[in-house]
Design an enzyme around this catalytic site. Structure first.
Site: not given
Length: 347
Positions: A63, A132, A211, A214, A221
């Site tokens: 990251y 990872h 996640s 999602g 949304g």
């Protein structure tokens, strides 16, 4: 005066590793897409999470790359380090744009990556060190063997895997107990339920969903998609494209309606669903905003009945679109298996 919230604790694996039921994924603080986040603001988010009872932070040397580790190191200076458990990952040596990942599980690199992470984080021991991605060119036994030596040296406490197949998990666990497997799991990504999650439970391995909202969809949304940066990788994901997106927006609205009845947010409902899957599940939603952080923590206090679980699953069953494009899916999952140790020894 703000009410003090005590976040429940859960154990990952069978070696005694205890963390908060909700973790904090820190990847978005050093994004692979979009503009860099102000460092001091990210430090404040991390420290606020710890003040509110989140004890489990997740990062990776990928990251940034490396800048995320630096931010966390600064956030954990002093006694605050003793209040939390830090998970980081190694094994993806580079990732840029649409270039393929360079994965390495060579024992020498395992130790090199660990020493580099310790330095970047400013600590002397990593609580949970994940592979990872799985290197398909080398037996997993050799990679985990090097990790076992790091445990014996006191540089790491527990070992984890990310995006591994059941076969790889079993082989790794035979070398040294695996404490946690990190995988993508949410209301709209449930393929791990078929084999990976049952394998983890058979072996007593904790499950850490990344996640869990999602890719942020169950947080905002349609508004999420409207605000994508031009270089946001999520634009390329099948679930965010064309008819799939139109269909999934309807799914979001149904989740939102159910959340209103429960007097919570859609993101809290989605996280609560995961938390109700078992006491061995610790999702790590990422955020760069304290308001969202507090919402995520609140999901630990949303109670769902069996009937409500069935209802939300029936809604989520209508989600359309693959997890990634076919090419990326191949790259993501092809690391699952490695050559047998016997073939390596005979070579």
């Amino acid at each position: 005066m703000e009410e003090v919230v005590i976040v429940p604790k859960r154990k990952l694996g069978s070696q005694g590793f205890e963390v908060s039921a909700i973790g904090l994924g820190c990847m978005g603080m050093s994004p692979l897409h979009g503009s860099p986040k102000p460092e001091q603001e990210m430090i404040q988010v991390i420290q606020t999470a710890i003040e509110l009872g989140v004890t489990f932070l997740d990062t990776s040397d990928l990251y940034g790359p490396h800048t995320n580790s630096s931010i966390i190191g600064k956030a954990l200076e002093g006694e605050i380090r003793q209040k939390m458990q830090l998970a980081t990952k190694f094994g993806i040596k580079s990732l840029s744009g649409d270039k393929k990942m360079v994965v390495c599980g060579d024992p020498a690199y395992v130790k090199e990556a660990c020493n580099a992470s310790l330095k970047q984080l400013g600590i002397n021991c990593i609580d949970l060190f994940y592979v990872h991605r799985i290197d398909t060119s080398i037996p997993i036994e050799l990679t985990v063997g090097a990790l076992k030596e790091l445990v014996e040296e006191g540089k790491i406490k527990y070992i984890g895997l990310s995006e591994a197949s059941p076969q790889t998990i079993r082989r790794a666990h035979a070398v040294h107990p695996i404490t946690a497997v990190q995988l993508e799991w949410s209301l709209w990504t449930r393929d791990a339920e078929e084999e990976v999650i049952p394998t983890c439970r058979e072996l007593g391995i904790g499950i850490v969903p990344f996640s869990p909202l999602g890719k942020g969809f169950f947080s905002k949304g349609p508004k999420l998609v409207e605000n994508f940066a031009d270089n946001d990788f999520r634009r390329s994901l099948p679930k965010f494209q064309g008819e799939n997106l139109e269909h999934n927006m309807i799914v979001f609205e149904r989740v939102n309606e159910m959340a209103k009845k429960k007097e919570c947010t859609p993101s809290q409902l989605a996280l609560a669903w995961l938390l109700h899957q078992g006491d061995d599940v610790v999702p790590i939603p990422g955020t760069t905003k304290i308001e969202n952080l507090k919402q995520n923590i609140g999901s630990a206090f949303v109670k769902l009945t069996k009937e409500e679980m069935t209802e939300i699953e029936s809604i989520a069953a209508a989600v359309k679109g693959d997890r990634y494009s076919p090419a990326v899916m191949q790259d993501t999952w092809k690391y699952a298996n490695t050559p047998p140790l016997s073939s390596w020894q005979d070579a």
